[in-house]
Every structure is written in C-alpha cells, then in structure tokens.
Design a protein around this motif. Structure first.
Motif, PDB file in Angstrom:
ATOM      1  N   ARG A  26       1.177   7.545  -7.578  1.00 48.00           N
ATOM      2  CA  ARG A  26       1.634   6.312  -6.943  1.00 48.00           C
ATOM      3  C   ARG A  26       1.225   6.192  -5.470  1.00 48.00           C
ATOM      4  O   ARG A  26       1.707   5.326  -4.759  1.00 48.00           O
ATOM      5  N   ARG A  27       0.345   7.086  -5.021  1.00 46.24           N
ATOM      6  CA  ARG A  27      -0.251   7.012  -3.677  1.00 46.24           C
ATOM      7  C   ARG A  27       0.814   7.011  -2.569  1.00 46.24           C
ATOM      8  O   ARG A  27       0.684   6.317  -1.551  1.00 46.24           O
ATOM      9  N   VAL A  28       1.859   7.791  -2.759  1.00 45.42           N
ATOM     10  CA  VAL A  28       2.974   7.779  -1.810  1.00 45.42           C
ATOM     11  C   VAL A  28       2.556   8.200  -0.397  1.00 45.42           C
ATOM     12  O   VAL A  28       2.890   7.515   0.577  1.00 45.42           O
ATOM     13  N   PRO A  29       1.833   9.308  -0.207  1.00 44.83           N
ATOM     14  CA  PRO A  29       1.461   9.673   1.164  1.00 44.83           C
ATOM     15  C   PRO A  29       0.615   8.605   1.849  1.00 44.83           C
ATOM     16  O   PRO A  29       0.805   8.329   3.042  1.00 44.83           O
ATOM     17  N   ARG A  30      -0.318   8.009   1.118  1.00 46.56           N
ATOM     18  CA  ARG A  30      -1.174   6.964   1.692  1.00 46.56           C
ATOM     19  C   ARG A  30      -0.348   5.767   2.141  1.00 46.56           C
ATOM     20  O   ARG A  30      -0.509   5.243   3.251  1.00 46.56           O
ATOM     21  N   HIS A  31       0.569   5.315   1.299  1.00 43.22           N
ATOM     22  CA  HIS A  31       1.369   4.141   1.650  1.00 43.22           C
ATOM     23  C   HIS A  31       2.378   4.460   2.748  1.00 43.22           C
ATOM     24  O   HIS A  31       2.658   3.607   3.607  1.00 43.22           O
ATOM     25  N   ASP A  32       2.902   5.665   2.760  1.00 41.15           N
ATOM     26  CA  ASP A  32       3.789   6.077   3.846  1.00 41.15           C
ATOM     27  C   ASP A  32       3.056   5.998   5.190  1.00 41.15           C
ATOM     28  O   ASP A  32       3.578   5.452   6.176  1.00 41.15           O
ATOM     29  N   ALA A  33       1.830   6.537   5.222  1.00 39.58           N
ATOM     30  CA  ALA A  33       1.053   6.506   6.464  1.00 39.58           C
ATOM     31  C   ALA A  33       0.723   5.073   6.880  1.00 39.58           C
ATOM     32  O   ALA A  33       0.758   4.736   8.070  1.00 39.58           O
ATOM     33  N   LEU A  34       0.423   4.219   5.908  1.00 36.47           N
ATOM     34  CA  LEU A  34       0.095   2.829   6.223  1.00 36.47           C
ATOM     35  C   LEU A  34       1.280   2.101   6.847  1.00 36.47           C
ATOM     36  O   LEU A  34       1.137   1.407   7.866  1.00 36.47           O
ATOM     37  N   VAL A  35       2.445   2.243   6.243  1.00 33.16           N
ATOM     38  CA  VAL A  35       3.621   1.553   6.764  1.00 33.16           C
ATOM     39  C   VAL A  35       3.959   2.055   8.166  1.00 33.16           C
ATOM     40  O   VAL A  35       4.282   1.278   9.070  1.00 33.16           O
ATOM     41  N   ARG A  36       3.869   3.358   8.381  1.00 35.11           N
ATOM     42  CA  ARG A  36       4.157   3.918   9.698  1.00 35.11           C
ATOM     43  C   ARG A  36       3.184   3.394  10.751  1.00 35.11           C
ATOM     44  O   ARG A  36       3.543   3.263  11.932  1.00 35.11           O
ATOM     45  N   ALA A  37       1.946   3.113  10.327  1.00 32.83           N
ATOM     46  CA  ALA A  37       0.921   2.631  11.257  1.00 32.83           C
ATOM     47  C   ALA A  37       0.922   1.111  11.406  1.00 32.83           C
ATOM     48  O   ALA A  37       0.055   0.560  12.083  1.00 32.83           O
ATOM     49  N   GLY A  38       1.878   0.446  10.750  1.00 34.46           N
ATOM     50  CA  GLY A  38       1.953  -1.008  10.849  1.00 34.46           C
ATOM     51  C   GLY A  38       1.195  -1.740   9.766  1.00 34.46           C
ATOM     52  O   GLY A  38       1.091  -2.967   9.803  1.00 34.46           O
ATOM     53  N   GLY A  39       0.672  -0.998   8.776  1.00 43.05           N
ATOM     54  CA  GLY A  39      -0.074  -1.629   7.695  1.00 43.05           C
ATOM     55  C   GLY A  39       0.802  -1.938   6.501  1.00 43.05           C
ATOM     56  O   GLY A  39       2.039  -1.920   6.579  1.00 43.05           O
ATOM     57  N   TRP A  40       0.160  -2.181   5.377  1.00 42.96           N
ATOM     58  CA  TRP A  40       0.899  -2.551   4.179  1.00 42.96           C
ATOM     59  C   TRP A  40       0.162  -1.995   2.972  1.00 42.96           C
ATOM     60  O   TRP A  40      -0.438  -0.919   3.064  1.00 42.96           O
ATOM     61  N   GLN A  41       0.141  -2.678   1.864  1.00 44.72           N
ATOM     62  CA  GLN A  41      -0.380  -2.123   0.624  1.00 44.72           C
ATOM     63  C   GLN A  41      -1.895  -1.908   0.671  1.00 44.72           C
ATOM     64  O   GLN A  41      -2.628  -2.674   1.281  1.00 44.72           O
ATOM     65  N   ASP A  42      -2.314  -0.824  -0.019  1.00 44.90           N
ATOM     66  CA  ASP A  42      -3.741  -0.531  -0.106  1.00 44.90           C
ATOM     67  C   ASP A  42      -3.987   0.266  -1.385  1.00 44.90           C
ATOM     68  O   ASP A  42      -3.431   1.341  -1.575  1.00 44.90           O
ATOM     69  N   GLY A  43      -4.809  -0.248  -2.267  1.00 44.09           N
ATOM     70  CA  GLY A  43      -5.129   0.452  -3.500  1.00 44.09           C
ATOM     71  C   GLY A  43      -4.033   0.336  -4.546  1.00 44.09           C
ATOM     72  O   GLY A  43      -2.934  -0.153  -4.280  1.00 44.09           O
ATOM     73  N   LEU A  44      -4.357   0.798  -5.753  1.00 46.75           N
ATOM     74  CA  LEU A  44      -3.447   0.675  -6.887  1.00 46.75           C
ATOM     75  C   LEU A  44      -3.003   2.048  -7.382  1.00 46.75           C
ATOM     76  O   LEU A  44      -3.810   2.979  -7.486  1.00 46.75           O
ATOM     77  N   GLY A  45      -1.727   2.161  -7.690  1.00 49.46           N
ATOM     78  CA  GLY A  45      -1.209   3.367  -8.292  1.00 49.46           C
ATOM     79  C   GLY A  45      -1.485   3.412  -9.782  1.00 49.46           C
ATOM     80  O   GLY A  45      -2.047   2.478 -10.363  1.00 49.46           O
ATOM     81  N   THR A  46      -1.081   4.514 -10.405  1.00 53.54           N
ATOM     82  CA  THR A  46      -1.293   4.728 -11.834  1.00 53.54           C
ATOM     83  C   THR A  46       0.047   4.903 -12.532  1.00 53.54           C
ATOM     84  O   THR A  46       0.882   5.687 -12.086  1.00 53.54           O
ATOM     85  N   THR A  47       0.258   4.172 -13.617  1.00 53.63           N
ATOM     86  CA  THR A  47       1.454   4.344 -14.432  1.00 53.63           C
ATOM     87  C   THR A  47       1.266   5.553 -15.344  1.00 53.63           C
ATOM     88  O   THR A  47       0.239   5.688 -16.006  1.00 53.63           O
ATOM     89  N   LEU A  48       2.255   6.424 -15.387  1.00 53.74           N
ATOM     90  CA  LEU A  48       2.148   7.625 -16.208  1.00 53.74           C
ATOM     91  C   LEU A  48       2.543   7.383 -17.661  1.00 53.74           C
ATOM     92  O   LEU A  48       2.118   8.129 -18.550  1.00 53.74           O
TER      93      LEU A  48
END
Length: 318
Positions: A122-144
């Motif tokens: 679900r790209r949690v580290p990537r999205h965490d870093a984006l939100v902290r940097a003032g960004g938002w969604q980027d890329g798609l996660g995978t359903t298990l």
C-alpha cells in the motif's frame, strides 16, 4: 583475580536494564549500546570479560575471536540457536554457551512480516513522506485479496503467516528444497511454478552455508514483474546484487527488508538507493514482549553458570 565481568552486547535501545535484574548477579556489568565493528574491534573490546550476553546474531563470535579471548568462560544468547557463534570453537576453548526459550520473538516476527507486506503493497512509507513534505497521493497500491502469498520455508514463522493470509483472502503456496508436511489450505507446487505464481514472496528459512543466496538471479527471474519480495529471515539468503538489479530494471515491483548482508548496512550499500524498497533495521523480533521473555532468562543463564549448574546449554548439531 578481580570481579567476574559481564559484557551486555548490542543494547541498541538502552533497555536491557529495564528487563534484566543485573543487580541480582555478583558481577560487574558493562553495556555496549552500539555495534563493536570489525572482528579485531570485537576482540579488543571483549578481552577483559568473563561472560558475554549476546542479542540474537547482532555481533558475530567466530572461532578466531573466541580463541583470542582466553578469559571468556560464558556466552548467554537469546534463542536456542545462534548462527553467529561458533559452537565448536567455543567448546574447544572451554566456553559454555547458553540460550533462552519461548515464542515471543517468533510471534513478533510474524507480525512485523505482515507490517512490511502491507506497507510495501500500500506504499505507506512513500505516502507518509509525501504528506509530511506537503504533497499528496502518488502511485497506486496493490490489493492483497485474491493474490498469492508464496512462503519460502514452513517453520514456526512461515506457518504463522498462513492464517492472516487466508483472512485477507489470499491463496497460500509454499516451497523449499526440503519442504516437509504442508498444512491444509496451502499448495506446494514445484519450484518454477511456485516462484512464477507468487504475488508476494516471503522468506523464512534459516541461514546456513547451504542457504546462502538460496534466492538468486535465477529464482528472481521466475517472479512476475508485479511481484513483491519480503525478507525478515537473514540478509544473505537473498542475493542482494541480483535483487538490486531486478528492482532497478523493473523486473520486480518492490522489496521489503528487515535484514541485510552487513548490519547495519554501510553508507554505500546499494539497497539504500534501490527503488521501491521498504527497509527496517532488523527489528522483526524486537518488541517489549520478546525482551521481557529474553532478558530474565539471560540473567538465569548467568546465575546458573556461576552456581556451577549451567542451564539451556547450546551444543553443536551432530
């Protein structure tokens, strides 16, 4: 002769005193909070000590190091196996090696494996870093749900993944060179079909000379480009160079790793800059509950040795 001196190694979090009642022992304690470095550094640091408390396989104690420590009489380690300790050399040097029992570390590792799988999918580290940097969604996660979890090795930890996978609606397959009985609800295809069919590949075998690079370029080439690889076992089981090459070439969608060839990984380790990776510092078994199980038993090991009645003694497998 002086006091009996005990070295507590690799107490990275500085919590050994919270979980172990060292004051109950008639010994002089020194706690090391950072890795000791090269074998020569380890030898120099440990030369004054009669006993060592070792946390899993953080500090290697090979024969050359043990033979250079003539004062050493006892090693107490967490777990009832430690590949970083040369048991044959220890026996030859008259060093007793004792361990601890219990499943708290295994349970913790099972949970951490799922934490890494979900964080990667679900790209949690990537999205965490984006939100902290003032960004938002980027890329798609995978359903298990509906995907296949491929487990390499079905020991306590590998088997512990199965109920969660089924709860998430995943199919489960398993493979190893010496796969024994397979539980209900798990398929055991041949090697090529196993790797080709896995959407998430999770590694759970012990490190030994025969399992070094158990998963190499040939095995990684069998995986689909959308597959994810997770390793919470030991770093050298996966060929790091082949893994990094697959990630950089887009032949593998991502990897989550709690273990490395060298720990901590040096500044130039290629995994630090590889794309689509989630890295954690070998903390799969590191929880309050596992430490609460480990450290009191380590104190027991030392006390029993001093009383002339060692317990939970580790011996080299025949």
């Amino acid at each position: 002769m002086g006091p009996f001196r005990l070295a507590v190694l690799d107490d990275y979090q500085g919590v050994s005193g919270e979980f172990a009642d060292w004051s109950s022992l008639p010994v002089q304690i020194t706690v090391f909070r950072a890795p000791l470095g090269s074998p020569a550094d380890v030898t120099r640091a440990l030369e004054p000590f009669d006993a060592i408390v070792a946390m899993r396989e953080r500090t290697a104690l090979p024969g050359d190091v043990l033979r250079a420590l003539p004062r050493l009489r006892l090693i107490a380690t967490t777990g009832m196996a430690n590949a970083a300790i040369d048991l044959r050399a220890a026996a030859g040097c008259g060093i007793t090696v004792c361990g601890t029992t219990g499943m708290a570390g295994a349970v913790a590792t099972i949970e951490h494996t799922w934490a890494l799988i979900l964080a990667l999918a679900r790209r949690v580290p990537r999205h965490d870093a984006l939100v902290r940097a003032g960004g938002w969604q980027d890329g798609l996660g995978t359903t298990l749900h509906g995907r296949t979890l491929g487990i390499v090795g079905l020991g306590n930890i590998g088997r512990g993944l199965i109920p969660v996978a089924h709860a998430l609606g995943m199919r489960v397959t398993a493979w190893s060179r010496r796969l024994a009985a397979v539980p209900a609800g798990v398929d055991a295809p041949g090697k090529e079909a196993f790797f080709a069919g896995a959407d998430v590949l999770s590694v759970h075998i012990k490190l030994a000379p025969s399992t070094r690079h158990y998963i190499g370029a040939a095995e990684l080439a069998l995986l689909k480009p959308s597959a994810l690889l997770v390793n919470t076992s030991r770093g050298p089981i996966v060929d790091t160079a082949a893994l990094v090459a697959a990630l950089r070439a887009g032949r593998l969608a991502g990897a989550a790793l709690d273990v490395f060839d060298t720990e901590p990984p040096p500044p130039g380790d290629p995994l630090r800059t590889a794309p689509n990776v989630v890295l954690s510092p070998h903390v799969g078994y590191v929880t309050r509950e596992s430490y609460a199980q480990y450290f009191p038993q380590l104190v027991e090991d030392v006390a029993a040795f001093l009383a002339g009645q060692p317990i939970r003694v580790l011996e080299e497998a025949p």
